[in-house]
Design a protein around this motif. Sequence first.
Motif, PDB file in Angstrom:
ATOM      1  N   ALA A  81       0.938  -0.964  -0.110  1.00 59.42           N
ATOM      2  CA  ALA A  81      -0.111  -0.056   0.051  1.00 59.42           C
ATOM      3  C   ALA A  81       0.801   1.598  -0.027  1.00 59.42           C
ATOM      4  CB  ALA A  81      -0.909   0.052   1.431  1.00 59.42           C
ATOM      5  N   ALA A  82       2.011   1.042   0.762  1.00 61.17           N
ATOM      6  CA  ALA A  82       2.767   2.443   0.857  1.00 61.17           C
ATOM      7  C   ALA A  82       3.598   2.577  -0.434  1.00 61.17           C
ATOM      8  CB  ALA A  82       3.876   2.034   1.984  1.00 61.17           C
ATOM      9  N   ALA A  83       3.803   1.319  -1.103  1.00 62.70           N
ATOM     10  CA  ALA A  83       4.740   1.680  -2.583  1.00 62.70           C
ATOM     11  C   ALA A  83       3.694   2.145  -3.592  1.00 62.70           C
ATOM     12  CB  ALA A  83       4.869   0.134  -3.075  1.00 62.70           C
ATOM     13  N   VAL A  84       2.363   1.830  -3.398  1.00 63.77           N
ATOM     14  CA  VAL A  84       1.374   2.351  -4.693  1.00 63.77           C
ATOM     15  C   VAL A  84       1.267   3.915  -4.291  1.00 63.77           C
ATOM     16  CG1 VAL A  84      -0.872   2.424  -5.175  1.00 63.77           C
ATOM     17  CG2 VAL A  84       0.132   0.300  -4.908  1.00 63.77           C
ATOM     18  N   ALA A  85       1.108   4.375  -2.933  1.00 66.39           N
ATOM     19  CA  ALA A  85       0.939   5.691  -2.448  1.00 66.39           C
ATOM     20  C   ALA A  85       2.373   6.483  -2.866  1.00 66.39           C
ATOM     21  CB  ALA A  85       0.701   5.840  -0.975  1.00 66.39           C
ATOM     22  N   ALA A  86       3.246   6.024  -2.540  1.00 64.93           N
ATOM     23  CA  ALA A  86       4.758   6.675  -2.982  1.00 64.93           C
ATOM     24  C   ALA A  86       4.700   6.869  -4.688  1.00 64.93           C
ATOM     25  CB  ALA A  86       5.891   5.989  -2.441  1.00 64.93           C
ATOM     26  N   GLU A  87       4.301   5.714  -5.276  1.00 66.30           N
ATOM     27  CA  GLU A  87       4.341   5.890  -6.608  1.00 66.30           C
ATOM     28  C   GLU A  87       3.420   7.182  -7.309  1.00 66.30           C
ATOM     29  OE1 GLU A  87       4.573   3.076 -10.629  1.00 66.30           O
ATOM     30  OE2 GLU A  87       3.305   2.691  -9.091  1.00 66.30           O
ATOM     31  N   ALA A  88       2.436   7.307  -6.716  1.00 59.88           N
ATOM     32  CA  ALA A  88       1.473   8.396  -6.940  1.00 59.88           C
ATOM     33  C   ALA A  88       2.017   9.552  -6.219  1.00 59.88           C
ATOM     34  CB  ALA A  88       0.113   8.010  -6.414  1.00 59.88           C
ATOM     35  N   ARG A  89       3.124   9.550  -5.677  1.00 64.43           N
ATOM     36  CA  ARG A  89       3.647  10.873  -4.993  1.00 64.43           C
ATOM     37  C   ARG A  89       2.956  11.205  -4.041  1.00 64.43           C
ATOM     38  NH1 ARG A  89       6.242  14.539  -9.865  1.00 64.43           N
ATOM     39  NH2 ARG A  89       7.363  12.829 -10.922  1.00 64.43           N
ATOM     40  N   ASP A  90       2.306  10.461  -3.090  1.00 64.03           N
ATOM     41  CA  ASP A  90       1.426  10.917  -2.001  1.00 64.03           C
ATOM     42  C   ASP A  90       2.137  10.323  -0.836  1.00 64.03           C
ATOM     43  OD1 ASP A  90      -0.256  11.235   0.197  1.00 64.03           O
ATOM     44  OD2 ASP A  90      -2.080  10.634  -0.941  1.00 64.03           O
ATOM     45  N   TYR A  91       3.300  11.128  -0.654  1.00 58.46           N
ATOM     46  CA  TYR A  91       4.382  10.670   0.359  1.00 58.46           C
ATOM     47  C   TYR A  91       3.831  10.595   1.736  1.00 58.46           C
ATOM     48  CZ  TYR A  91       7.467  11.121  -3.715  1.00 58.46           C
ATOM     49  OH  TYR A  91       7.907  11.082  -4.930  1.00 58.46           O
ATOM     50  N   ASP A  92       3.139  11.579   2.016  1.00 55.50           N
ATOM     51  CA  ASP A  92       2.489  11.724   3.384  1.00 55.50           C
ATOM     52  C   ASP A  92       1.349  10.313   3.666  1.00 55.50           C
ATOM     53  OD1 ASP A  92       3.557  14.213   3.836  1.00 55.50           O
ATOM     54  OD2 ASP A  92       1.770  15.260   3.364  1.00 55.50           O
ATOM     55  N   LEU A  93       0.873   9.958   2.786  1.00 57.39           N
ATOM     56  CA  LEU A  93       0.196   8.705   3.094  1.00 57.39           C
ATOM     57  C   LEU A  93       0.943   7.622   3.341  1.00 57.39           C
ATOM     58  CD1 LEU A  93      -2.576   7.045   3.322  1.00 57.39           C
ATOM     59  CD2 LEU A  93      -2.766   7.153   0.894  1.00 57.39           C
ATOM     60  N   ALA A  94       1.913   7.490   2.201  1.00 52.38           N
ATOM     61  CA  ALA A  94       2.729   6.323   2.479  1.00 52.38           C
ATOM     62  C   ALA A  94       3.626   6.245   3.665  1.00 52.38           C
ATOM     63  CB  ALA A  94       3.905   6.669   1.276  1.00 52.38           C
TER      64      ALA A  94
END
Length: 241
Positions: A81-94
């Motif tokens: 889940a963190a990898a998907v968020a980081a790829e979408a550049r939502d680093y706070d969520l990741a």
Amino acid sequence: MGGCIGLGRNRSAVVENSSGSLSRTISGNQHNKTYRLAHETIRWKSDVPLTEGQLRSKRDEFWDTAPAFEGRKEIWDALRAAAVAAEARDYDLAQAILDGAGVFVPNGYITDCYDQLGERYQVPIYCLSYPINIVKEDNGRDSPAECSEPVEGGAETVLKLRLSNSFSDVKMTVYSRDTIGVCKKKLQSQEGIEASRQRWFFGGKLLGDKLHVEEAKIPTGYVVQVIVNVENSPGPAKRAL
């Protein structure tokens, strides 16, 4: 997959230590910013060029099999889940996902991380970002002129779509003879996500814009993954050596 990852900054030397040593070091520095996720996209080049569909299948294979060999499944789920968020550049969520799972990233990247027990988890770079030499699929990205007109006829059906930018599920009514390109336009109207930023996947395969909904053979109630590309914006990036 080849190549080393160029991690430009020396975040911490503890990454070279044994698991036990690293675990003790992290335990005393859980709030140290050294262990926070880097707000950067890692750039890399694949030894063997891959299409988007091949890359997606490779990712699915890794995430499906990794928990069977080592580590805890709940940690692997959090990393995915963190990898998907980081790829979408939502680093706070990741970062929030990693914090909630008690995962530490000594070098700032999910490629090499540890849980609170000192267990090491390594995620391949291909699960975190696309290679710079990704191969365009003939049926993957067609121009709007080629796919904007729906084919008349077909039965009405409801698609369940999972959006990567919000981790939410939405339902959308389409027709069986609609092309995926047309469906993207409908999703744009419904959710405000530009069609050019959408990539649709089902069963690990990229759904091309010219493909008709009925040809995708999506059973009722099954989820179609919609990966939303982040709009281009300037920012730091790391390149593989």
